[in-house]
Design an enzyme around this catalytic site. Sequence first.
Site, PDB file in Angstrom:
ATOM      1  N   TYR A  32       0.688  -1.274   0.066  1.00 20.61           N
ATOM      2  CA  TYR A  32       0.000   0.025   0.027  1.00 20.61           C
ATOM      3  C   TYR A  32       0.852   1.333  -0.156  1.00 20.61           C
ATOM      4  O   TYR A  32       1.824   1.399   0.143  1.00 20.61           O
ATOM      5  CB  TYR A  32      -1.043  -0.077   1.413  1.00 20.61           C
ATOM      6  CG  TYR A  32      -0.470   0.453   2.531  1.00 20.61           C
ATOM      7  CD1 TYR A  32       0.593  -0.614   3.306  1.00 20.61           C
ATOM      8  CD2 TYR A  32      -0.412   1.605   3.320  1.00 20.61           C
ATOM      9  CE1 TYR A  32       1.229  -0.247   4.368  1.00 20.61           C
ATOM     10  CE2 TYR A  32       0.020   1.923   4.319  1.00 20.61           C
ATOM     11  CZ  TYR A  32       0.931   0.935   4.873  1.00 20.61           C
ATOM     12  OH  TYR A  32       1.337   1.216   6.122  1.00 20.61           O
ATOM     13  N   ARG A  51       8.119   3.829  -4.798  1.00 14.03           N
ATOM     14  CA  ARG A  51       7.986   2.896  -3.575  1.00 14.03           C
ATOM     15  C   ARG A  51       7.149   1.706  -3.844  1.00 14.03           C
ATOM     16  O   ARG A  51       7.527   0.529  -3.585  1.00 14.03           O
ATOM     17  CB  ARG A  51       8.088   3.426  -2.189  1.00 14.03           C
ATOM     18  CG  ARG A  51       8.276   2.663  -1.003  1.00 14.03           C
ATOM     19  CD  ARG A  51       8.294   3.346   0.059  1.00 14.03           C
ATOM     20  NE  ARG A  51       6.927   4.051   0.731  1.00 14.03           N
ATOM     21  CZ  ARG A  51       6.654   4.688   1.459  1.00 14.03           C
ATOM     22  NH1 ARG A  51       7.458   5.178   2.369  1.00 14.03           N
ATOM     23  NH2 ARG A  51       5.399   5.217   1.465  1.00 14.03           N
ATOM     24  N   LYS A 148       6.390  -1.950   1.857  1.00  6.42           N
ATOM     25  CA  LYS A 148       5.186  -1.437   2.625  1.00  6.42           C
ATOM     26  C   LYS A 148       4.090  -2.321   2.477  1.00  6.42           C
ATOM     27  O   LYS A 148       3.177  -2.234   1.614  1.00  6.42           O
ATOM     28  CB  LYS A 148       4.911   0.134   2.016  1.00  6.42           C
ATOM     29  CG  LYS A 148       4.089   0.925   2.882  1.00  6.42           C
ATOM     30  CD  LYS A 148       4.284   2.154   2.566  1.00  6.42           C
ATOM     31  CE  LYS A 148       3.101   3.012   3.288  1.00  6.42           C
ATOM     32  NZ  LYS A 148       3.281   3.332   4.781  1.00  6.42           N
ATOM     33  N   GLU A 180      11.657   2.447  14.392  1.00  7.33           N
ATOM     34  CA  GLU A 180      10.923   3.494  13.778  1.00  7.33           C
ATOM     35  C   GLU A 180       9.485   3.477  14.559  1.00  7.33           C
ATOM     36  O   GLU A 180       9.402   2.839  15.735  1.00  7.33           O
ATOM     37  CB  GLU A 180      10.593   3.422  12.384  1.00  7.33           C
ATOM     38  CG  GLU A 180       9.798   1.927  11.876  1.00  7.33           C
ATOM     39  CD  GLU A 180       9.742   1.812  10.660  1.00  7.33           C
ATOM     40  OE1 GLU A 180       9.701   2.679   9.800  1.00  7.33           O
ATOM     41  OE2 GLU A 180       9.754   0.601  10.272  1.00  7.33           O
ATOM     42  N   LEU A 204      10.994   1.216   7.246  1.00  4.76           N
ATOM     43  CA  LEU A 204      10.469   1.841   5.801  1.00  4.76           C
ATOM     44  C   LEU A 204      11.346   3.043   5.716  1.00  4.76           C
ATOM     45  O   LEU A 204      11.826   4.065   6.157  1.00  4.76           O
ATOM     46  CB  LEU A 204       8.810   2.018   6.095  1.00  4.76           C
ATOM     47  CG  LEU A 204       8.397   2.431   4.798  1.00  4.76           C
ATOM     48  CD1 LEU A 204       8.150   1.244   3.829  1.00  4.76           C
ATOM     49  CD2 LEU A 204       6.983   3.069   4.863  1.00  4.76           C
TER      50      LEU A 204
HETATM   51  N1  PDD Z   1       2.890   5.035   7.239  1.00  2.00           N
HETATM   52  N2  PDD Z   1       7.428   3.682   9.155  1.00  2.00           N
HETATM   53  C1  PDD Z   1       6.394   3.166   8.576  1.00  2.00           C
HETATM   54  C2  PDD Z   1       6.451   1.779   9.485  1.00  2.00           C
HETATM   55  C3  PDD Z   1       5.259   3.578   8.265  1.00  2.00           C
HETATM   56  O1  PDD Z   1       4.200   2.882   8.248  1.00  2.00           O
HETATM   57  C4  PDD Z   1       5.166   4.830   7.700  1.00  2.00           C
HETATM   58  C5  PDD Z   1       4.062   5.370   6.908  1.00  2.00           C
HETATM   59  C6  PDD Z   1       6.606   5.592   7.661  1.00  2.00           C
HETATM   60  C7  PDD Z   1       6.474   7.013   7.023  1.00  2.00           C
HETATM   61  O2  PDD Z   1       6.473   6.818   5.803  1.00  2.00           O
HETATM   62  P1  PDD Z   1       6.116   7.878   4.568  1.00  2.00           P
HETATM   63  O3  PDD Z   1       7.000   9.244   5.059  1.00  2.00           O
HETATM   64  O4  PDD Z   1       6.694   7.591   3.321  1.00  2.00           O
HETATM   65  O5  PDD Z   1       4.610   7.901   4.992  1.00  2.00           O
HETATM   66  C8  PDD Z   1       7.788   5.103   8.374  1.00  2.00           C
HETATM   67  C9  PDD Z   1       1.518   5.502   6.658  1.00  2.00           C
HETATM   68  C10 PDD Z   1       1.456   6.814   6.610  1.00  2.00           C
HETATM   69  C11 PDD Z   1       0.265   4.681   7.099  1.00  2.00           C
HETATM   70  O6  PDD Z   1       0.772   3.553   7.284  1.00  2.00           O
HETATM   71  O7  PDD Z   1      -0.568   5.148   7.068  1.00  2.00           O
END
Ligand code: PDD
Length: 284
Positions: A32, A51, A148, A180, A204
């Site tokens: 996703y 990504r 992801k 994280e 991620l």
């Molecule tokens: N989550 N780390 C994890 C485990 C995440 O699920 C996310 C993003 C990030 C940040 O990635 P980005 O900057 O590309 O959004 C880091 C999304 C927002 C979600 O699951 O809703």
Amino acid sequence: MRTVYLNGDYVPENEARISIFDRGFLFADGVYEVTTVVDGKLIGFDGHIERLQRSLKELDYTYKVEREKFLTIHRELVSRNSLDQGMIYLQITRGNPDDRDFEFPPIDTPVTIVLFTQKKQVVGTATEVKGLSVISIDDLRWGRRDIKTVQLLYPSLAKMEAKTRGADDAWLMQDGFVTEGTSNNAYIVKDGKIITRDLSKDILHGITRKSVLACARLLQMEVEERPFTIEEAYTADEAFSTSASGFTNPVVTIDGNKIGSGTPGPVGDKLRALYLEENMKAAV
Ligand code: PDD
């Protein structure tokens, strides 16, 4: 009622139907992306599409993501749902093999593609002023967190543990080092230096992370990409997290320890402002 996208069609949300045999439902075999919308425009769209393609490739999907096709769907959903601020959720699964089987379905099985909008205030939130309280807990996720995938049960349990303990979120830990947040990347600031875990299969590769670190360099801030311990975080001057929908959010307590003054810090605030400015200019 929202209009959502399912396999080529725009349909009311209550008419979208997916098979009980869908690999996403039975095996969490799906990936996703979440793209943020501000003023009806998409933030970091190309990063999310790149990504997405990488996640699919790492899981041996043969599906090729066409940027223009997905840009059209995103824009169409923004327009049909009059979305000014919020997110677009996109999910691709290995489709419907018409039965449950650990083996992948035949290569010509069509993937399932779903996109929907979520209205949410993302600019000028209470959190950016108040900050977040986080707890630390063990990172019990699988070893390919750089992909992801939709396997979000552990992050969801971690988030609930945080809520139960009166906090907003959890930072996950492996061997004493922070990986994280449940759905965001984690940072500390010490003596003006920004410290965040280096990219690997452990975390991620955040689209926001990449852009925020570029902003830090524009602001001549020093960045150190390396693992940090939770104890190091307790004594940091400042802490924050980044994600597509949260941009940068200040973290003001960790495990009950006040970080710095216990209020949002200047480094995070400056980065948030520049991040928004740069990304709004580049929004599509
Ligand atoms: N989550 N780390 C994890 C485990 C995440 O699920 C996310 C993003 C990030 C940040 O990635 P980005 O900057 O590309 O959004 C880091 C999304 C927002 C979600 O699951 O809703």
